[in-house]
Design an enzyme around this catalytic site. Structure first.
Site, mmCIF file in Angstrom:
data_model
loop_
_atom_site.group_PDB
_atom_site.id
_atom_site.type_symbol
_atom_site.label_atom_id
_atom_site.label_comp_id
_atom_site.label_asym_id
_atom_site.label_seq_id
_atom_site.Cartn_x
_atom_site.Cartn_y
_atom_site.Cartn_z
ATOM 1 C CE LYS A 191 -4.187 -1.786 1.553
ATOM 2 N NZ LYS A 191 -4.479 -1.884 2.986
ATOM 3 C CG HIS A 205 -1.254 7.158 3.884
ATOM 4 N ND1 HIS A 205 -1.285 7.875 5.046
ATOM 5 C CD2 HIS A 205 -1.839 5.963 4.142
ATOM 6 C CE1 HIS A 205 -1.871 7.153 5.980
ATOM 7 N NE2 HIS A 205 -2.209 5.981 5.462
ATOM 8 C CG HIS A 210 2.029 5.415 6.797
ATOM 9 N ND1 HIS A 210 1.396 5.019 5.648
ATOM 10 C CD2 HIS A 210 1.510 4.677 7.792
ATOM 11 C CE1 HIS A 210 0.523 4.068 5.949
ATOM 12 N NE2 HIS A 210 0.572 3.834 7.249
#
Ligand code: ARG
Length: 566
Positions: A125, A128, A131
């Site tokens: 994933k 983003h 994070h």
């Protein structure tokens, strides 16, 4: 000379009070006109059976002549102490020069281990912006705790386990093209993951297939495990590109998968202690007395979940590190999850769970953009960092002052600007992303602080023929000089405050104010001008030198690099 200590000792002698009691009440007055330190005499009133103003007056008289102090004033019920400026300035500047990058440090944390878990992105994933927020706070906290003498372990609790990997493997087997994926792993894996969800809406049996794959993975099936490991490796390689850009590394990348074989024990312990109850076929710890939902430990199909892995992780960390603190830097939306697992651990009788702390943070809002991995409509972190560097490069290109490699300078300023933005306010506040504010060299920004440093360094370069190592600080007695030196001296308070509250913005605000004072000093006190006599030049250069050291250390604690010219 430790001024606070000196005053405390003498007050203890004159009043007969315990030193520790005095130390706790000695405070920094809100206004400089009230001196450098103050002592409220109100608590003495009962013991001495006198009005506080009278007590203050008597103690002030008894203080008499004191080499360390210009004067002691009794105002209302307070004793206000005014330091001998020259002595204070000399003490501070000498101490900072000697401590260098250890200034503001302590050995408070000696013998104690602090675990800082942060970043923790999910495999396959995108990394983003949330994070990145976690990464900025966690890295800064790790550095702050180290500065205070703690032994620190940086942990990256990767999201590398869970039923979604069944979905990903199913998607990969159906539509995956290894070559395409290896070239741009996260984007391509995300694409097939999104496709899985679209297809599963039309063909629900895909969900069963995914469940089977995850079961296989849990059972250690060779082929699925190899695929999982490959996804993990290529994702980690991408994450590492970001960590490299930020100059960050971790002591451990043990993610959720690492704990997959450590959960049976947790289930056993919780069951033995009678904490598990059944609810719709699932095994849960009931928390209704706290008015929060139950913590699910085993799902109805027997699969363990996020919470169970976290409990296993905490137990493992306790056994491995015997931590003093185990800090989780995770977004506020997960606060309930942590409340639940901390409560379960407490009910399991694990006293050490007291050391577990949830350090939450707010949302990052991009005006006009939504964020969700499900739909692939996300702000990619690497794009943000690259854009910051690009925009900075455009500014740096036009700047004739930049002596060093312009690319390197643009990178440090661009990334510093992003990190600064995350650490500017209390972490629980939401952030509205604005390039203009972030790259405003005059406003409260990363570049503003870095510019303060570069300016100081440029002055020192121009004065390279002056030896100021034995500067007589009594030559630097203006209010601006004194205010700046006092701020430099107080750096340790900001570092301690930041650790106490797990709030790096204490250090951020400190360094921003320090640069403001530095600029004020610089505008009022000429340094290298011809009409300034040599002794004054030396004293002022010593202040510039100390200031650059402290700015550099403070920025380092925020994860921000400095540049020598900009
Ligand atoms: N991987 C999770 C996410 O991206 C964050 C992990 C937080 N840490 C933990 N120990 N649960 O949302």
């Amino acid at each position: 000379m430790d001024f606070k200590q000196h005053i405390t000792d003498k007050l203890a002698e004159l009043t007969g009070l315990e030193k520790s009691v005095i130390e706790n009440s000695v405070e920094t007055p809100p206004d400089e006109k009230l001196g450098d330190l103050a002592f409220p005499c109100f608590p003495l009133a009962r013991v001495m059976r006198k009005a506080p103003p009278l007590i203050a007056k008597e103690i002030a008289e008894k203080f008499g002549q004191d080499e360390a102090l210009d004067r002691v004033e009794a105002v209302g019920g307070y004793l206000n102490f005014f330091f001998n400026r020259a002595l204070f300035a000399q003490t501070a500047i000498d101490a900072i020069a000697e401590a260098d990058d250890k200034w503001g440090s302590s050995d408070k944390g000696g013998g104690k281990t602090v675990l800082v878990e942060y970043s923790s992105p999910n495999i396959a994933k995108p990394f983003h912006i949330g994070h990145l927020f976690s990464t900025a706070i966690g890295n800064s906290l790790a550095r702050i705790y180290k500065h205070l003498g703690y032994s620190v372990q940086s942990l990256n609790h990767l999201g590398d386990w869970g039923t979604q990997f069944g979905k990903l493997i199913s998607a990969y087997k159906r539509w995956g093209d290894k070559d395409v994926i290896d070239k741009d792993p996260i984007n391509e894996l995300l694409k097939i993951y999104v496709k899985f969800h679209e297809e599963a809406e039309k063909h629900p049996e895909l969900e069963d297939e995914a469940r089977d794959y995850f079961k296989k993975l849990e059972d250690g099936d060779e082929e699925t495990t190899a695929l999982w490991k490959h996804f993990r490796d290529i994702s980690l390689a991408e994450f590492n590109r970001v960590y490299d850009m930020l100059g960050i590394s971790f002591d451990s990348y043990n993610g959720e998968a690492f704990y997959s074989d450590k959960m049976d024990e947790v289930v056993e312990i919780l069951s033995e202690k009678g904490l598990l109850t059944e609810s719709d076929g699932a095994q849960v710890v009931d928390l209704s007395d706290l008015n929060i939902p139950p913590c699910i430990i085993l799902k109805s199909d027997g699969a363990t979940i996020y919470a169970t892995r976290d409990i296993a992780a905490a137990l493992y960390r306790y056994r491995t590190y015997d931590f003093y603190k185990n800090i989780y830097v995770v977004g506020i939306p997960q606060s309930l999850h942590f409340k639940q697992i901390f409560e379960v651990m407490k009910r399991a009788g694990w006293e050490w769970s007291e050391g577990c702390e949830f350090v939450g943070f707010g949302l990052v809002k991009f005006p006009g953009k939504a964020m969700s991995t499900r739909h692939g409509d996300v702000v990619f972190l690497e794009d943000v960092l690259n854009e910051a560097v690009e925009k900075t490069r455009a500014i740096v290109e036009q700047n004739a002052n930049v002596k060093d490699d312009k690319d390197a300078v643009a990178k440090k300023i661009g990334i510093g600007a992003v990190l600064y933005t995350f650490l500017k306010n209390s972490r629980e506040k939401d952030i509205i992303f604005s390039w203009d504010a972030m790259l405003d060299f005059e406003g409260e920004s990363g570049p503003y602080c870095q510019y303060g440093y570069a300016r100081g360094r440029s002055i020192l370069r121009r004065a390279s023929d002056i030896d100021y190592s034995n500067a007589d600080m009594s030559k630097a007695m203006t209010d601006e000089e004194y205010a700046l030196i006092k701020q430099l001296y107080a750096f340790g308070n900001a570092v301690e405050g930041a650790a106490e509250k797990n709030e790096p913005f204490y250090v951020n605000r400190y360094v921003t104010n320090l640069v403001k004072s530095f600029n004020k000093f610089y505008s009022v006190c000429p340094i290298l001008r011809d009409d300034v006599d040599l002794e004054t030049k030396k004293a002022r250069l010593a202040i510039v030198d100390a200031t650059t050291r402290v700015i550099k250390t403070a920025l380092y604690l925020l994860g921000i690099d400095t540049v020598e010219s900009m």
